[in-house]
Every structure is written in structure tokens, then in C-alpha cells.
Design a protein around this motif. Structure first.
Motif, mmCIF file in Angstrom:
data_model
loop_
_atom_site.group_PDB
_atom_site.id
_atom_site.type_symbol
_atom_site.label_atom_id
_atom_site.label_comp_id
_atom_site.label_asym_id
_atom_site.label_seq_id
_atom_site.Cartn_x
_atom_site.Cartn_y
_atom_site.Cartn_z
ATOM 1 N N MET A 105 36.656 40.212 35.995
ATOM 2 C CA MET A 105 36.302 39.192 36.971
ATOM 3 C C MET A 105 35.386 39.763 38.051
ATOM 4 O O MET A 105 35.634 40.847 38.568
ATOM 5 C CB MET A 105 37.571 38.635 37.635
ATOM 6 C CG MET A 105 38.586 38.082 36.662
ATOM 7 S SD MET A 105 40.049 37.456 37.512
ATOM 8 C CE MET A 105 39.342 36.084 38.420
ATOM 9 N N ASP A 106 34.338 39.034 38.359
ATOM 10 C CA ASP A 106 33.526 39.368 39.522
ATOM 11 C C ASP A 106 34.260 38.914 40.775
ATOM 12 O O ASP A 106 35.027 37.937 40.735
ATOM 13 C CB ASP A 106 32.166 38.678 39.448
ATOM 14 C CG ASP A 106 31.283 39.247 38.355
ATOM 15 O OD1 ASP A 106 31.262 40.481 38.203
ATOM 16 O OD2 ASP A 106 30.643 38.456 37.639
ATOM 17 N N THR A 107 34.056 39.608 41.866
ATOM 18 C CA THR A 107 34.662 39.212 43.128
ATOM 19 C C THR A 107 33.584 39.050 44.187
ATOM 20 O O THR A 107 32.453 39.510 44.014
ATOM 21 C CB THR A 107 35.682 40.270 43.621
ATOM 22 O OG1 THR A 107 34.960 41.430 44.084
ATOM 23 C CG2 THR A 107 36.635 40.681 42.508
ATOM 24 N N GLU A 108 33.955 38.430 45.272
ATOM 25 C CA GLU A 108 33.008 38.240 46.368
ATOM 26 C C GLU A 108 32.757 39.527 47.141
ATOM 27 O O GLU A 108 31.925 39.567 48.046
ATOM 28 C CB GLU A 108 33.529 37.168 47.332
ATOM 29 C CG GLU A 108 34.852 37.535 48.001
ATOM 30 C CD GLU A 108 35.346 36.457 48.947
ATOM 31 O OE1 GLU A 108 34.682 36.254 49.990
ATOM 32 O OE2 GLU A 108 36.376 35.831 48.638
ATOM 33 N N PHE A 109 33.475 40.597 46.788
ATOM 34 C CA PHE A 109 33.403 41.845 47.545
ATOM 35 C C PHE A 109 32.558 42.915 46.863
ATOM 36 O O PHE A 109 32.570 44.072 47.269
ATOM 37 C CB PHE A 109 34.815 42.373 47.796
ATOM 38 C CG PHE A 109 35.732 41.347 48.389
ATOM 39 C CD1 PHE A 109 35.496 40.834 49.654
ATOM 40 C CD2 PHE A 109 36.827 40.873 47.662
ATOM 41 C CE1 PHE A 109 36.333 39.873 50.203
ATOM 42 C CE2 PHE A 109 37.670 39.921 48.201
ATOM 43 C CZ PHE A 109 37.427 39.406 49.472
ATOM 44 N N GLY A 110 31.874 42.564 45.789
ATOM 45 C CA GLY A 110 30.987 43.510 45.131
ATOM 46 C C GLY A 110 31.649 44.413 44.118
ATOM 47 O O GLY A 110 31.023 45.345 43.619
ATOM 48 N N ILE A 111 32.924 44.160 43.809
ATOM 49 C CA ILE A 111 33.629 44.941 42.795
ATOM 50 C C ILE A 111 34.037 44.033 41.650
ATOM 51 O O ILE A 111 34.095 42.809 41.801
ATOM 52 C CB ILE A 111 34.886 45.636 43.368
ATOM 53 C CG1 ILE A 111 35.916 44.591 43.822
ATOM 54 C CG2 ILE A 111 34.503 46.557 44.521
ATOM 55 C CD1 ILE A 111 37.249 45.178 44.253
ATOM 56 N N LYS A 112 34.320 44.652 40.504
ATOM 57 C CA LYS A 112 34.872 43.906 39.379
ATOM 58 C C LYS A 112 36.368 44.211 39.288
ATOM 59 O O LYS A 112 36.818 45.292 39.659
ATOM 60 C CB LYS A 112 34.153 44.291 38.078
ATOM 61 C CG LYS A 112 32.684 43.855 38.054
ATOM 62 C CD LYS A 112 32.032 44.158 36.722
ATOM 63 C CE LYS A 112 30.567 43.727 36.711
ATOM 64 N NZ LYS A 112 30.425 42.272 36.810
ATOM 65 N N PHE A 113 37.107 43.235 38.770
ATOM 66 C CA PHE A 113 38.566 43.341 38.774
ATOM 67 C C PHE A 113 39.141 43.000 37.411
ATOM 68 O O PHE A 113 38.700 42.046 36.753
ATOM 69 C CB PHE A 113 39.131 42.392 39.839
ATOM 70 C CG PHE A 113 40.629 42.213 39.781
ATOM 71 C CD1 PHE A 113 41.481 43.300 39.913
ATOM 72 C CD2 PHE A 113 41.179 40.953 39.589
ATOM 73 C CE1 PHE A 113 42.856 43.141 39.855
ATOM 74 C CE2 PHE A 113 42.551 40.783 39.523
ATOM 75 C CZ PHE A 113 43.391 41.872 39.659
ATOM 76 N N ILE A 114 40.117 43.825 36.980
ATOM 77 C CA ILE A 114 40.836 43.568 35.734
ATOM 78 C C ILE A 114 42.322 43.431 36.057
ATOM 79 O O ILE A 114 42.931 44.353 36.622
ATOM 80 C CB ILE A 114 40.627 44.697 34.712
ATOM 81 C CG1 ILE A 114 39.159 44.784 34.306
ATOM 82 C CG2 ILE A 114 41.512 44.487 33.485
ATOM 83 C CD1 ILE A 114 38.853 45.922 33.360
ATOM 84 N N ALA A 115 42.892 42.299 35.706
ATOM 85 C CA ALA A 115 44.305 42.051 35.983
ATOM 86 C C ALA A 115 45.180 42.744 34.949
ATOM 87 O O ALA A 115 44.834 42.834 33.772
ATOM 88 C CB ALA A 115 44.574 40.547 35.982
ATOM 89 N N GLY A 116 46.319 43.247 35.396
ATOM 90 C CA GLY A 116 47.274 43.888 34.499
ATOM 91 C C GLY A 116 48.159 42.857 33.831
ATOM 92 O O GLY A 116 47.984 41.647 33.984
ATOM 93 N N ALA A 117 49.141 43.349 33.058
ATOM 94 C CA ALA A 117 50.020 42.419 32.348
ATOM 95 C C ALA A 117 51.323 43.097 31.989
ATOM 96 O O ALA A 117 51.338 44.253 31.579
ATOM 97 C CB ALA A 117 49.349 41.921 31.083
ATOM 98 N N ASN A 118 52.423 42.390 32.162
ATOM 99 C CA ASN A 118 53.707 42.895 31.694
ATOM 100 C C ASN A 118 53.655 43.028 30.176
ATOM 101 O O ASN A 118 53.053 42.213 29.484
ATOM 102 C CB ASN A 118 54.830 41.937 32.095
ATOM 103 C CG ASN A 118 55.059 41.915 33.582
ATOM 104 O OD1 ASN A 118 54.934 42.940 34.249
ATOM 105 N ND2 ASN A 118 55.374 40.749 34.128
#
Length: 298
Positions: A105-118
Motif C-alpha cells: 500500500m502507498d501511504t500519504e507519508f512517502g512510504i510503502k506499507f505491508i500489513a501482517g497476518a495471523n
């Protein structure tokens, strides 16, 4: 697990060789230079995740390509601090329902994000076909300059896997006696459980009332670790106690964005500056990271 790791190593080597043969050797080179940092703590509530989020943004502000991965598989909350509701996560990749590009995911803060998972521990039982798919997907992260993994707090197996595989491990603590004790505890476990190589451990003291307090706490931990574990760790710096930090959490907006000139933001930028000046001579990249992640004995 070891057979899987060996197969994964061959897979990446073949992939890099083919990329070079087809004129795409630069991708392998970028992977080689990716810096992977695991951020952990001995207990919850010390500001580990908040530090990880804001450090990722600080790196992005320096022009780095940053991927922030939520590796807390029990109580994942990076998305809360970023005010994001992820639709997909790593489990969708493991189950071959999505590609890595589709869950980043792109964010408004200039970083990319990957969500974890159980349930991410399922990676230990992946079939050859599943392993190859996941390995190929994870390899696409080699385009990043920095990958920051916010692990869970404590000593769960998944935490140790992330820690064992990263280039560097940042342990976050506070001046509270229980936090100091738990910081020593997690360092002890890391240094005794991961015996096949020296782990590059660095210390951050959060919520200090003065730089002297941070230095004093760090010296105490460093001395005890050296005396009883025979291990050398480095003090990176401290983050001061400030109502702004809690206010930013409530607003679900990182403090480095809310007030870039605040003390916490300035101290954090100073820490990132120190890290940049101590750039490792060799970053092993995502292929080596995943191989070590799979090889970690449970």
C-alpha cells in the motif's frame, strides 16, 4: 526447513543469474543493497511501533525508498498509526490469492506499507510450489533501499525469525525498570538463540526526560550485556518524553509529520543520521533475509 532454505537459495541464485543473462542484472544489485532493519522490544508499551513508523518516514524524507512491514503477528497495529485499513495482507500472498505488488500500500507519508497476518507461521509448512511463489513475490521487495520490520514484542518464535534474518536489530526500551529488565532479556535470548552469526544489535531509549538519562540507561544495559553475555551492542540515541507523541497517536498521524521541528522529531532525525553514517559495508538483501528466515530453528 533446512531443505526448503537450500531450495530457496538455489531459486534466488537461478533468478539472479537469469536476470543477468537477460540484461536485468540491476535488479539483483538493488536487492544486494537493500538494508533490512528489525525493530523489537522485550515488552509492549515502550513505543516500538511508533518508533518504527516515524523512522520509516524519516528515511523517506531523505529520499529513500522505504517499505514498512508489520511483523507483529499477534497484535498488528501499524495500520492504526498510519490511519489505514488494509484490505489485503501477507496471508493473501502466501495463499496465492494476491501478488506482493497487489498488497503493498502507498501511504500519504512517502512510504510503502505491508500489513501482517495471523497464521504467518504457516510458512514453515509451505509446499515447494507455494514456497517458490512466495519467494518470487518477496524478491520483488529488493527494489527498496530500506525495509523496516516492526516485530512483535517479546520472544515469540516469529519475532526471533525476523530478528535472526535482518541485517540489524534495534531494541527499544524506556527508563522504566521493567522495560530495562525486559530489554536485557530479549538481548540475552537473541544472543543465545542465534549462534550461527553475530547479530548487529543497537539500542534506543524512548521517553527519556533528558539526553543524560538516555545515556545513563544505555550504559547500564551495555555494561551488563558485555559483562554477562560477552556481547557488544551500540547505543543509537534516545527519544524524549513529549505529550505530542501521545497526541499524534490519538490523531493517527505520525509525530514527525504533525510537528517536524518538535524534540521527538529532531531526536529521531538525529538517530537516522547516525545510522546513515554507519552504513554497513554489506547488506545481504531480501533473498538472503528470506533464506535465514526459513532456516531459523523453532
Amino acid at each position: 526447513m533446512e531443505e526448503q532454505a537450500e531450495g530457496l537459495s538455489e531459486l534466488f541464485n537461478d533468478g539472479n543469474s537469469n536476470a543477468s543473462d537477460s540484461g536485468k542484472g540491476s535488479a539483483a544489485k538493488r536487492d544486494h543493497n537493500t538494508r533490512i532493519i528489525a525493530i523489537t522490544s522485550g515488552k509492549g508499551g515502550v513505543g516500538k511501533t511508533n518508533f518504527a513508523v516515524n523512522m520509516a518516514i524519516a528515511y523517506a524524507q531523505l529520499g529513500k525508498k522505504v517499505i514498512l512491514i508489520d511483523g507483529d503477528l499477534g497484535m498488528a497495529n501499524v495500520n492504526v498509526l498510519l490511519n489505514i485499513v488494509p484490505q489485503y495482507n501477507l496471508m493473501h500472498v502466501i495463499n496465492k490469492k494476491k501478488t506482493m505488488k497487489e498488497i503493498i500500500m502507498d501511504t500519504e507519508f512517502g512510504i510503502k506499507f505491508i500489513a501482517g497476518a495471523n497464521g504467518f507461521s504457516k510458512i514453515a509448512n509451505l509446499s515447494v510450489e507455494e514456497l517458490e511463489y512466495f519467494a518470487n513475490q518477496f524478491a520483488t521487495l529488493g527494489n527498496a533501499d530500506i525495509i523496516i520490520i516492526d516485530t512483535g514484542a517479546g520472544i515469540a518464535n516469529n519475532v526471533l525469525q525476523f530478528v535472526a534474518a535482518a541485517d540489524e536489530v534495534f531494541v527499544v526500551t524506556t527508563p522504566e525498570p521493567t522495560a530495562i529488565t525486559d530489554a536485557y532479556g530479549i538481548i540475552k535470548i537473541i544472543t543465545t538463540e542465534i549462534v550461527d552469526r553475530t547479530v548487529n544489535i543497537k539500542l534506543i531509549v524512548n521517553r527519556v526526560h533528558s539526553p543524560d538519562e538516555g545515556k545513563r540507561i544505555s550504559e547500564r544495559i551495555i555494561t551488563i550485556v558485555g559483562q554477562f553475555l560477552g556481547y557488544k551492542i551500540e547505543y543509537l540515541g534516545c527519544i524524549p518524553e513529549d505529550p505530542l507523541v501521545q497526541a499524534s497517536v490519538i490523531r493517527q498521524k505520525p509525530f514527525i509529520v504533525v510537528n517536524p521541528t518538535s524534540k521527538p522529531a529532531v531526536y529521531l532525525k538525529h538517530i537516522v543520521g547516525r545510522i546513515e553514517k554507519t552504513e554497513p559495508e554489506f547488506n545481504e538483501g531480501v533473498s538472503s533475509f528470506l533464506k535465514k528466515f526459513l532456516s531459523k530453528k523453532r
